[in-house]
Write a protein that holds these residues in place. Sequence first.
Motif, PDB file in Angstrom:
ATOM      1  N   SER A 102       0.896  -1.202  -0.312  1.00  0.00           N
ATOM      2  CA  SER A 102      -0.046   0.236   0.412  1.00  0.00           C
ATOM      3  C   SER A 102       1.037   1.134   0.435  1.00  0.00           C
ATOM      4  O   SER A 102       2.278   1.052  -0.037  1.00  0.00           O
ATOM      5  N   LEU A 103       0.136   2.407  -0.285  1.00  0.00           N
ATOM      6  CA  LEU A 103       0.551   3.684  -0.416  1.00  0.00           C
ATOM      7  C   LEU A 103       1.788   3.849   1.932  1.00  0.00           C
ATOM      8  O   LEU A 103       1.560   3.309   2.233  1.00  0.00           O
ATOM      9  N   SER A 104       2.792   4.285   1.624  1.00  0.00           N
ATOM     10  CA  SER A 104       3.407   4.083   3.026  1.00  0.00           C
ATOM     11  C   SER A 104       2.501   4.606   4.128  1.00  0.00           C
ATOM     12  O   SER A 104       2.417   6.042   3.696  1.00  0.00           O
ATOM     13  N   HIS A 110      -6.926   0.497  -6.137  1.00  0.00           N
ATOM     14  CA  HIS A 110      -5.455   1.497  -7.177  1.00  0.00           C
ATOM     15  C   HIS A 110      -6.150   2.829  -6.208  1.00  0.00           C
ATOM     16  O   HIS A 110      -4.854   3.381  -5.578  1.00  0.00           O
ATOM     17  N   THR A 111      -6.705   2.890  -6.987  1.00  0.00           N
ATOM     18  CA  THR A 111      -7.377   4.582  -6.096  1.00  0.00           C
ATOM     19  C   THR A 111      -7.203   5.050  -4.771  1.00  0.00           C
ATOM     20  O   THR A 111      -6.681   5.354  -4.429  1.00  0.00           O
ATOM     21  N   ILE A 112      -7.422   3.903  -3.871  1.00  0.00           N
ATOM     22  CA  ILE A 112      -7.489   3.947  -2.940  1.00  0.00           C
ATOM     23  C   ILE A 112      -6.097   4.020  -2.517  1.00  0.00           C
ATOM     24  O   ILE A 112      -5.625   4.866  -1.228  1.00  0.00           O
ATOM     25  N   LYS A 167      -1.043  -0.931  -4.282  1.00  0.00           N
ATOM     26  CA  LYS A 167      -0.270  -1.641  -5.622  1.00  0.00           C
ATOM     27  C   LYS A 167      -0.363  -3.221  -5.437  1.00  0.00           C
ATOM     28  O   LYS A 167      -0.916  -3.352  -4.784  1.00  0.00           O
ATOM     29  N   HIS A 168      -0.114  -3.795  -6.413  1.00  0.00           N
ATOM     30  CA  HIS A 168       0.110  -4.811  -6.895  1.00  0.00           C
ATOM     31  C   HIS A 168       0.919  -5.923  -5.867  1.00  0.00           C
ATOM     32  O   HIS A 168       2.015  -5.380  -5.267  1.00  0.00           O
ATOM     33  N   GLU A 169       0.409  -6.797  -5.453  1.00  0.00           N
ATOM     34  CA  GLU A 169       0.683  -7.297  -4.429  1.00  0.00           C
ATOM     35  C   GLU A 169       2.316  -8.296  -4.567  1.00  0.00           C
ATOM     36  O   GLU A 169       3.054  -8.321  -3.778  1.00  0.00           O
ATOM     37  N   MET A 178      -5.169  -7.833  -5.460  1.00  0.00           N
ATOM     38  CA  MET A 178      -4.298  -7.127  -5.895  1.00  0.00           C
ATOM     39  C   MET A 178      -3.227  -8.251  -6.467  1.00  0.00           C
ATOM     40  O   MET A 178      -2.506  -7.255  -7.279  1.00  0.00           O
ATOM     41  N   HIS A 179      -3.106  -8.859  -7.115  1.00  0.00           N
ATOM     42  CA  HIS A 179      -2.119  -9.863  -6.982  1.00  0.00           C
ATOM     43  C   HIS A 179      -2.156 -10.342  -8.716  1.00  0.00           C
ATOM     44  O   HIS A 179      -3.272 -10.964  -9.947  1.00  0.00           O
TER      45      HIS A 179
END
Length: 674
Positions: free
Chosen positions: A18-20, A386-388, A391-393, A437-438
Amino acid sequence: MSRHVHVPSAFLALGLVSLSACVDAPPGEPPSDEHDHDYVHVHDEGDAGDGLIACGKLGRVEVRDGKVMQDDMVFGDEADLPELCDASVQGQLFGVGVDDPAHKWPNGVIPYRVLPHVPSNITQRISQAMTAWEGATSIEFEPYVEGEHTSWVEFDTDTSCHAHVGKNGGKQNVWLTDSKDVDEIVGVAIAANNWVYTWYLDGSVTAGTPTQVDEHKAVYKFSLPPGYYAAQIVEMAINSQDRVYTWWSDGKVSIGTSFDLDAYQAPQGNYALPAGKTRYMIVGIGISGSDTVHTWYNDGTRSMGSSLNLGNVAVAIDDVDVTSTSIRGVDFWSNNDVYTFYTNQAGEYRRVIGTIYDQSTVEYASVKVNLPRNCSVNTTIHELGHTIGLKHEQARCDRDNHVRVFFDNVQSGKAGNFDKWCDGFSDHGAYDFDSLMHYSSYAWTKNDSPTLVKKGTLGANIPKVLEMAIASDDHVYTWWEDGTVTAGTSYDLELYRARYPFTLPPGRTIADIRGIGIASDDRVYTYYVDGTVSVGTTADLDAHVAPYDYDLAYKATGVRYQPNELLAIGISDEDHVYAWYSDGYVSWGTSDNPGQQPRYSFSSPLDPDRDELKGIDIANGDHTYAWYETGRASRGATWHLSEDDTYDVRTRGTILTGNSGLSAGDIAAVNAMY
C-alpha cells in the motif's frame, strides 16, 4: 528520513502493498539531505530497455495513449514526464517514497462521478465494486459535488482497465471497458479516415482498426431514433462526409453520427431491393468513395445503387466463402478495397480484404479481429484498490521469498510491471496469495509460459515427474505428466525456465515414455515403451530424428530386458548411453543399444523400492544425480547413486489462477492505511 508506522499484530498474517503508512519526523528533527538515497526502487532485470523509460523512483514506465503507466497504474500525463521522473518532486506528486497524508483520501471518503457516456452495464459494475469496498473496509464513496470537492474520481471508458494510484489531487480517472461478443454486433462501417466503427445490441459503439475494434475509442453510447431498437438494424455504412447511414428492418433509412443515428435525418422512405431479394438476405452494405451504395447478399450476389434504391440487378461475385449469414459487415477502405468482417466456423471474428468482385483477392489470408475485453466486477474492484492506494501484491519488497518471476516470458516493454517497490510502500502483514491485487501466473506472457509462479516447496513430493536429464550447461530438465518441461538445478527444478509444453512423435503418448537423456550436443534422446527412440529438443522430442529401434542389455542368456523394465536413461559427457533397470542393474552403450556393454549392479538410498526413482542422469565430470519421489536428490556414480547424504529438492512452482473478491489481506491492508 521517513519512518514506517508499526503494523498492528492483528494484520501480521495478512498482506498487501500500500501507499506508505508513515509518521512525521519528531519535532525538531531536520529533514535528511540524503532523502533521495533512502528510497531505492528495485529492478529485477537490467536497465529500462524494451522501450521502457527509467523514471526515478517510479522505476520503469511506458507512455501509452498519452499517459505514463505501469500496467494498469497511471502516474500522470506524457507532457509531465520530465517532472514525473524528477526524484526531488516525486514525493510531492504521488506520495511514492514519502510520508504524505495528502495522497490518502481524507477520512477514507472518495468523491466520484460517472461520465454520461459510460454504458449502464459498466455503471452497474462500478456500483458493485464500490459496495464491495464499502462493505468490507472503512472506505466510503460519495457523489462528486462541483465547488465542494477539490479532489475526485471520474469514471470513463478506455481500451483497457487502469487507474491512478492513491489520491493525486484534482480530477483523476478510473478507466474501464466492456467486453463484446461477435453475436452482439449489429453494424460495422469504415469512416473516411479509415476508422472502423462497430455498433452493438446493448446500444454501445467502438471505434478502432480492422484488427482492434476499440483502438481509437472505447465503448460509448449511441442513441436510436424514437421507437427503434438496435436489433432492428439491418446494416450501417458511412459516406465520404462521415455521415452514418442506417438501414432498418421496417424499410426506412436514417442518417446521423456514430453516437446519434438520426442526428441528420429521422428514419424515412422505403428502400428498394433487386428482384428476388429481401431485407433479411442482406449481409453487408458499404459506401464507396464515389458514394455509391453496394449491397452484399447471403446468396453470393451484390448490387449497386443508392441509399433508397439498393439496385435493380444483383450480380454474382467470385468468392462466396464468406458471403453468408456469418458476415457481420462489409465496407470500403479509403482506397476502395473491400473489407469483409465475418465469423469463421470456429466462431472467431475475422476480416479479409478484397474487391467488389472478389472479397478476398487483395489479401486472401484472413486476420483475427480483436473485440473489446471486459473490465469485470473483480477487475473494477481491483482498479478501485489502486485508487485507494494499493499497488500489486507481487510488487512487495519480500516477494522473492514467495514467488518467482520469469522475465524471459514477459512481453516486450512490460518488464517494469514486475518491479518491486521496497520503499515508500508498506508491506502490510504476510504475503497474500489470495489478494485481488495479485497477478495471475500468465499475466503479460509472450509465449503461453508462466511469467509468475508461487515458489515450489523444498522437499515436497514430486510424483508427477516422467523423467529428468542434464544438459551440457548442467541445467536439469524435468518432463512432467501434464505435458510440460522445466529447467533448473538438481535442487531447484524450475529455477531457470518456467514450464513450457513439449510434443511427442506421432502415435506416441506421455505414458509411452520410459527414459530421456541429453547428449553433449544437447540433442534429447527419448526412449519409448514400444522399443523405439527419437532424437529432438526439450520441447520437440522428434525434431531431429524420428523414432528408430533400440535394444537393451541381456539379463539372461538370450533374454533381453524389455522397455517396461527401464527405470531411467542417462548420457555421459562422452556420450555413453546408460540404462538403469528395475531389478537393480545398469548397462551402457550407444543410443540404439544402451545394453552394448555387460550389465552391473547399482545401489540407491531407496533399495529395494526403486520405483520411487523419478530420474537419473550424468553431469559434467561424470557425477551421477538421482531424484526421488520423496522430494530428495543424491549425487554419486552410475553404480552407487548416493555417495553423500540425500538433499531436499524444490519442486516446480504452483500456478496462480487469479482471485475473485477481496481477500482478508486486502481488507486488513486498507484498514491499516486508513
